[in-house]
Design a protein around this motif. Structure first.
Motif, PDB file in Angstrom:
ATOM      1  N   ILE A   1       0.962  -1.140   0.075  1.00 21.52           N
ATOM      2  CA  ILE A   1      -0.058   0.056   0.014  1.00 21.52           C
ATOM      3  C   ILE A   1       0.797   1.063   0.000  1.00 21.52           C
ATOM      4  CG2 ILE A   1      -1.830  -1.088   1.161  1.00 21.52           C
ATOM      5  CD1 ILE A   1      -1.320   0.319   3.599  1.00 21.52           C
ATOM      6  N   ASN A   2       0.437   2.332  -0.490  1.00 19.51           N
ATOM      7  CA  ASN A   2       0.899   3.498  -0.410  1.00 19.51           C
ATOM      8  C   ASN A   2      -0.022   4.515   0.260  1.00 19.51           C
ATOM      9  OD1 ASN A   2       2.004   2.472  -3.363  1.00 19.51           O
ATOM     10  ND2 ASN A   2       3.219   4.447  -2.937  1.00 19.51           N
ATOM     11  N   LEU A   3       0.747   5.155   1.259  1.00 21.91           N
ATOM     12  CA  LEU A   3       0.102   6.111   2.122  1.00 21.91           C
ATOM     13  C   LEU A   3      -0.155   7.372   1.569  1.00 21.91           C
ATOM     14  CD1 LEU A   3       1.472   4.985   5.814  1.00 21.91           C
ATOM     15  CD2 LEU A   3      -0.603   4.085   4.314  1.00 21.91           C
ATOM     16  N   THR A   4      -0.857   8.214   2.149  1.00 23.28           N
ATOM     17  CA  THR A   4      -0.804   9.763   1.706  1.00 23.28           C
ATOM     18  C   THR A   4       0.070  10.463   2.443  1.00 23.28           C
ATOM     19  OG1 THR A   4      -2.634  10.214   3.340  1.00 23.28           O
ATOM     20  CG2 THR A   4      -3.404   9.827   1.071  1.00 23.28           C
ATOM     21  N   ILE A   5       0.812   9.762   3.337  1.00 24.64           N
ATOM     22  CA  ILE A   5       1.708  10.515   4.249  1.00 24.64           C
ATOM     23  C   ILE A   5       3.021  11.044   3.279  1.00 24.64           C
ATOM     24  CG2 ILE A   5       3.517  10.432   6.030  1.00 24.64           C
ATOM     25  CD1 ILE A   5       0.741  10.635   7.022  1.00 24.64           C
ATOM     26  N   ASP A   6       3.439  12.463   3.539  1.00 27.96           N
ATOM     27  CA  ASP A   6       4.682  12.649   3.072  1.00 27.96           C
ATOM     28  C   ASP A   6       5.611  12.411   4.176  1.00 27.96           C
ATOM     29  OD1 ASP A   6       7.088  14.713   2.849  1.00 27.96           O
ATOM     30  OD2 ASP A   6       5.979  15.151   0.901  1.00 27.96           O
ATOM     31  N   SER A   7       6.547  11.392   4.029  1.00 27.75           N
ATOM     32  CA  SER A   7       7.288  10.997   5.034  1.00 27.75           C
ATOM     33  C   SER A   7       8.373  12.121   5.618  1.00 27.75           C
ATOM     34  CB  SER A   7       8.275   9.836   4.554  1.00 27.75           C
ATOM     35  OG  SER A   7       8.918  10.186   3.455  1.00 27.75           O
ATOM     36  N   GLU A   8       8.897  12.881   4.709  1.00 28.65           N
ATOM     37  CA  GLU A   8       9.706  14.031   5.232  1.00 28.65           C
ATOM     38  C   GLU A   8       8.980  15.041   5.974  1.00 28.65           C
ATOM     39  OE1 GLU A   8      13.147  14.267   4.832  1.00 28.65           O
ATOM     40  OE2 GLU A   8      12.948  12.201   4.195  1.00 28.65           O
ATOM     41  N   LEU A   9       7.726  15.312   5.720  1.00 29.36           N
ATOM     42  CA  LEU A   9       6.863  16.321   6.302  1.00 29.36           C
ATOM     43  C   LEU A   9       6.664  15.723   7.724  1.00 29.36           C
ATOM     44  CD1 LEU A   9       5.469  19.048   6.048  1.00 29.36           C
ATOM     45  CD2 LEU A   9       3.477  17.680   5.536  1.00 29.36           C
TER      46      LEU A   9
ATOM     47  N   LYS B   1      -7.617  19.555  -1.709  1.00 27.04           N
ATOM     48  CA  LYS B   1      -8.229  19.436  -2.894  1.00 27.04           C
ATOM     49  C   LYS B   1      -8.520  17.843  -3.079  1.00 27.04           C
ATOM     50  CE  LYS B   1      -8.641  23.094  -5.185  1.00 27.04           C
ATOM     51  NZ  LYS B   1      -8.202  24.194  -4.270  1.00 27.04           N
ATOM     52  N   THR B   2      -8.063  17.037  -1.880  1.00 24.26           N
ATOM     53  CA  THR B   2      -8.227  15.641  -2.069  1.00 24.26           C
ATOM     54  C   THR B   2      -8.739  15.040  -0.706  1.00 24.26           C
ATOM     55  OG1 THR B   2      -5.875  15.196  -1.523  1.00 24.26           O
ATOM     56  CG2 THR B   2      -6.620  15.255  -3.901  1.00 24.26           C
ATOM     57  N   GLY B   3      -8.408  15.812   0.530  1.00 28.86           N
ATOM     58  CA  GLY B   3      -8.560  15.022   1.596  1.00 28.86           C
ATOM     59  C   GLY B   3      -7.399  14.209   2.072  1.00 28.86           C
ATOM     60  N   GLU B   4      -6.345  14.101   1.374  1.00 23.53           N
ATOM     61  CA  GLU B   4      -5.190  13.136   1.984  1.00 23.53           C
ATOM     62  C   GLU B   4      -4.493  13.874   2.926  1.00 23.53           C
ATOM     63  OE1 GLU B   4      -2.877  12.595  -1.544  1.00 23.53           O
ATOM     64  OE2 GLU B   4      -4.443  11.435  -2.672  1.00 23.53           O
ATOM     65  N   ILE B   5      -4.133  12.906   4.063  1.00 19.28           N
ATOM     66  CA  ILE B   5      -3.584  13.440   5.180  1.00 19.28           C
ATOM     67  C   ILE B   5      -2.155  13.375   4.754  1.00 19.28           C
ATOM     68  CG2 ILE B   5      -2.838  12.759   7.438  1.00 19.28           C
ATOM     69  CD1 ILE B   5      -5.748  11.236   7.568  1.00 19.28           C
ATOM     70  N   LEU B   6      -1.308  14.464   5.095  1.00 13.63           N
ATOM     71  CA  LEU B   6       0.055  14.646   4.453  1.00 13.63           C
ATOM     72  C   LEU B   6       0.809  14.350   5.735  1.00 13.63           C
ATOM     73  CD1 LEU B   6      -0.362  18.042   2.285  1.00 13.63           C
ATOM     74  CD2 LEU B   6      -0.197  15.546   1.710  1.00 13.63           C
ATOM     75  N   ALA B   7       0.364  14.708   6.873  1.00  9.45           N
ATOM     76  CA  ALA B   7       1.223  14.257   8.156  1.00  9.45           C
ATOM     77  C   ALA B   7       0.164  14.209   9.112  1.00  9.45           C
ATOM     78  CB  ALA B   7       2.132  15.541   8.513  1.00  9.45           C
ATOM     79  N   LEU B   8       0.462  13.203  10.188  1.00 12.06           N
ATOM     80  CA  LEU B   8      -0.264  13.074  11.433  1.00 12.06           C
ATOM     81  C   LEU B   8       0.845  12.964  12.570  1.00 12.06           C
ATOM     82  CD1 LEU B   8      -3.091  12.326  12.762  1.00 12.06           C
ATOM     83  CD2 LEU B   8      -2.680  10.038  11.918  1.00 12.06           C
ATOM     84  N   VAL B   9       0.907  13.663  13.347  1.00 13.76           N
ATOM     85  CA  VAL B   9       1.753  13.646  14.247  1.00 13.76           C
ATOM     86  C   VAL B   9       1.061  13.829  15.567  1.00 13.76           C
ATOM     87  CG1 VAL B   9       3.913  14.908  15.324  1.00 13.76           C
ATOM     88  CG2 VAL B   9       3.461  14.879  12.798  1.00 13.76           C
ATOM     89  N   THR B  10       1.764  12.950  16.702  1.00 10.72           N
ATOM     90  CA  THR B  10       1.522  12.880  17.809  1.00 10.72           C
ATOM     91  C   THR B  10       2.522  12.965  18.792  1.00 10.72           C
ATOM     92  OG1 THR B  10       0.112  11.855  19.756  1.00 10.72           O
ATOM     93  CG2 THR B  10       1.344  10.495  18.221  1.00 10.72           C
ATOM     94  N   ALA B  11       2.551  13.780  19.798  1.00  9.36           N
ATOM     95  CA  ALA B  11       3.760  13.831  20.671  1.00  9.36           C
ATOM     96  C   ALA B  11       3.421  14.046  22.389  1.00  9.36           C
ATOM     97  CB  ALA B  11       4.439  15.310  20.418  1.00  9.36           C
ATOM     98  N   PRO B  12       4.095  12.995  22.914  1.00  8.80           N
ATOM     99  CA  PRO B  12       5.282  12.265  22.449  1.00  8.80           C
ATOM    100  C   PRO B  12       5.008  10.920  21.719  1.00  8.80           C
ATOM    101  CG  PRO B  12       4.962  11.910  24.862  1.00  8.80           C
ATOM    102  CD  PRO B  12       3.938  13.162  24.435  1.00  8.80           C
TER     103      PRO B  12
END
Length: 643
Positions: free
Chosen positions: A226-234, A255-266
């Motif tokens: 599978i390919n995720l919508t995530i931009d790994s560098e972002l 324009k697409t609803g694709e999640i580019l980054a989903l960060v949780t901390a820590p």
């Protein structure tokens, strides 16, 4: 005829029954696989799980070989327990406990005795396995993480429990299953199909060949990539910016609803949940009630949205016709909405219209707009009109994204207030805190990001999702279905102009990035917690929402930093940096980057409950990242005032 009917039915039924019995016993002997367990040994051939890539084709998660030590408890006879334990580096007590647990599952069916040995751990045991009757090994693959970030996105692999086995016949004791993240959401696609081989045994319990010459054997089918919508560098950059902070970041392509980054901390390094230490490390993470590293704040944490909610208040006011772009209200450094009731404001005071109200974040302006909106109709109905507009942005409800966890947030309705005030009347002034994103309004970071996507698109959004491509399959049609809000397109333009000037003239002036037109909104949400049974006000949460570029937006983002203070102090710089990183692939605001990476809030969190062992472990990793950038963490609190 009637006399012949009953005997005829009996004869027909008997004939059918005899035919069925003949078929099952003579023709179809597949049931022997279940009834003759004593004479048949079953071995499973586990496929590799599908690989996981980011939106640009970068490999994020692969596989590595692993070995499970299997046992059939009743076949364990006359073995040297001490030698066995030395080879596998376990104690005699552990041996007895594990064998007893396997017996509970089944004394004659195979169970996993010791899972997830790597090559070196398995090598010594392999040479002497013939000496340990009842034990054998089973090869399978484990996850091999190519990156040390994104743990909340991926999830992890664990053994199935008895409850799940009872619910889903596909799984057997010792099988692995994806939990949390995309490993859980796309389990059936990633896991593939395991193969099965049946072996005939003689009276001495020795294998004598394939059952029915392999007639019922099946081959394993590898899981799909599978390919995720995530931009790994972002994603990586976002996690670095959240070093020594708690909160969440969600970035979406409008324009697409694709999640580019989903960060949780820590967060944590996903590789610590692989191998023999997986269980120990998971227990550490799970029991960490202080930092909650397994708690995805981007999806689960519900916060008052604060000033970013003024965007909604203004749009609803425009749609309902209670204001236009020229409508003005006077701000007297706040708003006296009832005798003895005053709502403070830091905008500086003066005459405010929609444009100035947005970029100066005037509480008085939007409180007046809210009162007019609620005052347009009778109280109970008025709140529902307002609520329906807000909910059309996907707020106050489960959003339907393809991740296995989430919260609804809260957008109050007339029912909410009927329960809160059953004995007396209420109106706009009673619930006026909702105007500025306090009161009963709660939102998750992903809802805030989706709200900004809808604003960027001038009135529509697509359900946020993390899947971009499945090899050989189409993604769910619900992710390409447009959702239109109840706000007419014409009303978004003046709002966007105001958000643009938040960067040019307003509370985010110091966060500008040359050459990028950013529209944003700062926010500070009051934060209360019960400490020793007393409701105590803590440091406010820092919030920022934005999208860019202004024309043809490519990214919408929401940042929430717990106990971070003013929105322009902590969350705002992160937004500017993330936007520049995504649009340009590099950072020109190195001053902003240095200040953000240096800033630590651990002193504030320590006051709330100290630092857990897991957080200390992560801090060591985070410090190494900072050292590589030649940055030293420090506490730096900005006293800039803004709403």
């Amino acid at each position: 005829m009637r006399k012949a009917l009953l005997p005829s039915l009996i004869i027909i039924a008997t004939t059918l029954l005899v035919i069925r019995i003949f078929y099952l016993q003579i023709v179809d002997d597949s049931f022997k696989l279940k009834s003759d367990n004593n004479a048949i040994k079953i071995k499973y051939d586990y496929p590799e799980r599908g690989y996981i890539y980011d939106r640009n084709g970068k490999l994020l998660v692969a596989n590595q070989p692993s070995y499970d030590i299997m046992v059939i408890p009743r076949d364990v006879k006359n073995i040297n327990i001490q030698e066995f334990c030395q080879l596998l580096d376990i104690t005699k007590e552990e041996f007895i406990k594990k064998l007893a647990k396997c017996k509970v599952y089944s004394p004659r069916l195979p169970s996993v005795f010791l899972p997830q040995l790597n090559k070196s751990e398995f090598a010594a045991f392999q040479e002497k396995i013939r000496k340990f009757e009842g034990f054998y090994f089973q090869k399978r693959s484990l996850r091999d993480y190519q990156v040390n970030y994104g743990a909340n996105v991926f999830g992890f692999i664990t053994q199935v429990n008895e409850k799940l086995i009872a619910k889903n016949p596909y799984y057997n004791s010792g099988d692995l299953i994806g939990m949390q993240g995309v490993e859980q959401s796309y389990e059936e696609i990633l896991r593939g199909i395991k193969g099965v081989k049946y072996f005939q045994k003689d009276k001495y319990n020795r294998e004598i060949g394939s059952f029915k010459e392999g007639k019922y054997d099946t081959i394993a089918v590898q899981g799909e990539d599978i390919n995720l919508t995530i931009d790994s560098e972002l994603q990586k950059y976002g996690e670095e910016l959240m070093i020594n902070k708690r909160g969440g970041i969600v970035a979406i392509e409008p324009k697409t609803g694709e999640i580019l980054a989903l960060v949780t901390a820590p967060s944590y390094d996903p590789s610590i949940l692989v191998g023999r230490q997986r269980s120990k490390n998971y227990t550490l993470l799970y029991r960490d009630s202080i930092a909650k590293p397994l708690y995805d704040r981007g999806l689960l944490a519900e916060y008052p949205p604060g000033s970013p909610f003024k965007i909604m208040t203004g749009l609803v006011g425009l749609q309902e016709g209670v204001i236009d772009e020229q409508t003005t209200f006077v701000c007297n450094h706040g708003f006296a909405y009832a005798p003895g009731r005053f709502q403070g404001c830091h905008c500086g005071g003066g005459l405010r219209d929609l444009h100035v109200g947005i970029y100066k974040s005037c509480n008085a302006y939007f409180s007046n707009v809210f009162l007019r909106t609620i005052g347009k109709y009778k109280a109970p109905y008025a709140v529902d009109v307002w609520s329906d507009h807000i909910r059309s942005f996907g707020l106050g409800q489960f959003m339907g994204y393809d991740l296995p966890t989430g919260k609804k947030g809260k957008i109050p309705t007339s029912k909410t207030y009927k329960k809160m005030y059953p004995d007396w009347g209420w109106g706009g002034k009673t619930i006026i805190s909702n105007a500025i994103g306090q009161g009963e309004v709660l939102m998750t970071p992903i809802q805030l990001a989706n709200m900004m996507s809808a604003v960027a698109n001038e009135g529509y959004y697509y359900t946020p999702h993390i899947i971009k491509k499945i090899k050989g399959e189409k993604i769910d049609a619900k992710f390409t279905t447009k959702h239109v809000t109840t706000i007419d397109k014409q009303y978004f333009k003046p709002m966007i102009e105001g958000l643009f000037d938040v960067y040019n003239l307003g509370t985010a002036y110091a966060l500008r990035v040359e050459g990028i037109d950013i529209c944003g909104k700062t926010g500070t949400a009051e934060n209360f917690a019960k400490i020793n049974g007393v409701r105590t006000k803590l440091e406010d949460h820092s919030i920022f929402v934005a999208f860019a570029p202004k024309d043809n937006p490519k990214i919408a983002i929401a940042i929430l930093v717990e106990n971070g203070g003013y929105g322009a102090t902590i969350a705002g710089p992160i937004a500017s940096l993330m936007i520049e990183k995504y649009l340009r692939g590099k950072i020109t605001r190195t001053d902003l980057e240095k200040r953000t990476l240096e800033r630590s809030l651990q002193d504030r969190y320590a006051k709330l409950g100290g630092l857990s062992n897991v957080v200390k472990m992560q801090l060591r990793k985070q410090d190494s990242i900072l050292k590589s950038k030649k940055i030293v963490p420090k506490i730096e609190i900005d006293s800039t005032k803004e709403n």
